[in-house]
Write an enzyme that holds these catalytic residues in place. Structure first.
Site, PDB file in Angstrom:
ATOM      1  N   LYS A  39      34.059  46.910  37.001  1.00  0.00           N
ATOM      2  CA  LYS A  39      34.654  45.575  37.110  1.00  0.00           C
ATOM      3  C   LYS A  39      35.980  45.633  37.877  1.00  0.00           C
ATOM      4  O   LYS A  39      36.252  44.784  38.737  1.00  0.00           O
ATOM      5  CB  LYS A  39      34.883  45.006  35.710  1.00  0.00           C
ATOM      6  CG  LYS A  39      35.615  43.682  35.669  1.00  0.00           C
ATOM      7  CD  LYS A  39      34.769  42.527  36.151  1.00  0.00           C
ATOM      8  CE  LYS A  39      35.471  41.197  35.857  1.00  0.00           C
ATOM      9  NZ  LYS A  39      34.686  40.034  36.283  1.00  0.00           N
ATOM     10  N   LYS A  75      46.855  40.628  37.192  1.00  0.00           N
ATOM     11  CA  LYS A  75      46.607  41.509  36.050  1.00  0.00           C
ATOM     12  C   LYS A  75      45.561  42.569  36.400  1.00  0.00           C
ATOM     13  O   LYS A  75      45.752  43.762  36.145  1.00  0.00           O
ATOM     14  CB  LYS A  75      46.125  40.691  34.851  1.00  0.00           C
ATOM     15  CG  LYS A  75      45.821  41.515  33.599  1.00  0.00           C
ATOM     16  CD  LYS A  75      44.775  40.845  32.711  1.00  0.00           C
ATOM     17  CE  LYS A  75      43.392  40.995  33.306  1.00  0.00           C
ATOM     18  NZ  LYS A  75      42.295  40.549  32.434  1.00  0.00           N
TER      19      LYS A  75
END
Length: 292
Positions: free
Chosen positions: A173, A241
């Site tokens: 991911k 992030k």
């Protein structure tokens, strides 16, 4: 066969729709979230509200997390009234969020010491896909543990991948988001630089999209930079992030990524400029005003 009882923490757009999908398919849910309206919506459909992560884990066969950061996940795991304190032997924790792989592996080890399993299973696609059980799920972990929860994952995802040992899902991911977000940052700056140089943005798109640079990401960037339509549902804050997590992972692997460092610096600067809630192609506005 009796369906497993599922505990679900994190009822945002994605998590809330995932819960709705599971409820439509006949699963009993224990839920928990800081947003009491989101909890009430699930309870109205038959879910039970848990007062703590420990209570939720004690009452669930599978505990699912759809949370924002590794820090939030670790807090829920390790608090005195957290998941680790209540999880049952034989239960499985599934983390659907985007987390740091090293953190995921540590949590997995601590759960294993209590006889529980863990799968990291970050998601692709949108909340609309979640409501219909059509997500892409990048799952990883012990194959027997994966097979134990796969029937439930199959009801949540159209494509469910098993990628290897625990942490491989979160690794994949982060690599995927590194590629995607770096591409969006670069393309957004391309439109801004062209504009400052007097090149028509639509013409730039016509030329670039006629070649191998064409991609869905280019279309998202064009939609904002040319048409003023912001339709990539992923915020600058989230991208910032995830790039930070990617850089932390790269450091853990004993290497570096100057490309990621550059994209991360631009995302952080756009965040500091107050653009964090905007979708990633809106970083175009930051580049358009950027002075040396």
């Amino acid at each position: 066969m009796t369906k497993p009882v599922i505990g679900f923490i994190g009822l945002g757009l994605m998590g809330g729709n995932m819960v709705e999908n599971l409820q439509k398919r006949g699963y009993q849910l224990n839920v928990m979230d800081l947003n009491k309206e989101a909890v009430a919506t699930c309870v109205a459909r038959g879910a039970k509200e848990a007062s703590s992560a420990k209570e939720l884990a004690e009452a669930s066969d599978i505990v699912m997390l759809c949370l924002t950061t590794s820090a939030v996940v670790e807090k829920l795991i390790y608090a005195d009234d957290g998941i680790l304190a209540g999880i049952k032997e034989g239960a499985v924790l599934v983390d659907f969020g985007t987390s740091i792989p090293a953190s995921t592996r540590k949590i997995g080890e601590d759960l294993a010491a209590k006889g529980a399993g863990m799968i990291d299973a970050p998601l692709g696609r949108t909340p609309a896909h979640a409501k219909d059980g059509l997500l892409n799920i990048m799952a990883a972990g012990d194959i027997d543990t994966f097979n134990k929860v796969k029937p439930v994952l199959d009801e949540q995802g159209e494509n469910v991948f098993h990628l290897g040992a625990l942490g491989a899902g979160h690794t994949t991911k982060l690599v995927n988001n590194f590629m995607g977000m770096t591409t969006v940052v670069a393309m957004s700056q391309a439109f801004a630089v062209a504009d400052r140089a007097g090149v028509n943005r639509q013409q730039l798109f016509d030329i670039m999209s006629a070649g191998p640079s064409n991609s869905p990401f280019m279309q998202f960037c064009k939609n904002y930079a040319v048409d003023g339509v912001s339709d990539l549902g992923f915020s600058i804050a989230n991208a910032n992030k995830d790039l930070g997590y990617f850089l932390e992972m790269v450091k853990d692997l004993g290497t570096e990524s100057k490309i990621a460092e550059g994209s991360s610096a631009n995302l952080a600067a756009a965040l500091d400029a107050g653009l964090g809630n905007g979708n990633v192609p809106e970083i175009f506005d930051y580049f358009l005003k950027l002075e040396k």
